[in-house]
Design an enzyme around this catalytic site. Structure first.
Site, short mmCIF file in Angstrom:
data_model
loop_
_atom_site.label_atom_id
_atom_site.label_comp_id
_atom_site.label_asym_id
_atom_site.label_seq_id
_atom_site.Cartn_x
_atom_site.Cartn_y
_atom_site.Cartn_z
N CYS A 113 24.85 -5.26 30.65
CA CYS A 113 24.98 -4.43 29.45
C CYS A 113 25.72 -3.14 29.74
O CYS A 113 26.85 -3.15 30.21
CB CYS A 113 23.59 -4.21 28.86
SG CYS A 113 23.58 -3.63 27.16
N HIS A 114 25.10 -1.98 29.47
CA HIS A 114 25.71 -0.67 29.71
C HIS A 114 25.58 -0.22 31.16
O HIS A 114 26.12 0.81 31.54
CB HIS A 114 25.05 0.39 28.82
CG HIS A 114 25.39 0.28 27.37
ND1 HIS A 114 24.79 -0.64 26.54
CD2 HIS A 114 26.26 0.98 26.60
CE1 HIS A 114 25.27 -0.50 25.32
NE2 HIS A 114 26.17 0.48 25.32
#
Length: 189
Positions: A113-114
């Site tokens: 993800c991030h």
């Protein structure tokens, strides 16, 4: 994944408040089930807050702080996402140093993800291929990586995924990468 092919492997899970719950909890369960010894490493002691998207959920105990660890203590690193978590961690000099040293030692780094923002800020993406949550693809590209929209991407000692829906594929590839790394290390010894 009940096979204990990661028995005793030491994994640092770098996270802070507002990490994406499934990306730490579910990946940690998979690592623990495979026999790894996982530790949550954070800039602060105590507990850190999980979120499911933008809703606060449970808290997770921090095992050790960034100030009390070094890359030599771990065989692999896991970077869960959550935009606020990743944005805060990327500014931590100690977190940047930890992933740089792990990368220099060719230790596996799993990121979802991030979580890739820390690798951007640490300057580790030039010439790499990876994926991430779609909203940070420009950051990944601007850091010199080739970004691709796939559930899981392996490139050398990196494995990356986009989002919580990708966790089953991510867990499989992460455990495979970590096990392969251990085999190479054992053969070199």
């Amino acid at each position: 994944m009940a096979e204990k092919n990661l028995q005793g492997l030491r994994v640092a899970i770098l996270a802070t408040d507002l990490f994406e719950e499934a990306e730490l909890i579910e990946t940690r369960k998979a690592l623990d089930a495979a026999g790894a010894k996982t530790e949550v490493i954070s800039p602060k002691s105590g507990e850190i807050q999980a979120v499911k998207h933008d809703q606060k959920t449970q808290k997770v105990k921090v095992d050790r702080t960034l100030d009390s660890v070094n890359a030599d203590e771990f065989d692999a690193i896991l970077l869960p996402g959550g935009a606020m978590n990743a944005d805060a961690l990327r500014m931590e000099r100690k977190a940047q140093e930890l992933v740089r040293k792990a990368n220099e030692a060719n230790k596996p780094i799993a990121v979802i993800c991030h979580g890739g923002w820390l690798l951007v800020s640490a300057g580790l993406l030039q010439g790499r291929k990876m994926t991430s949550y779609k909203t940070i693809q420009d950051d990944i590209k601007n850091a010199g990586a080739t970004w691709t929209d796939e559930p899981v991407v392996r490139d050398g000692n990196f494995v990356s995924s986009r989002q919580p829906d990708d966790i089953p594929a991510f867990n499989r590839e992460m455990i495979t990468l970590f096990a392969e790394s251990r085999t190479k290390k054992d053969k070199a010894a």
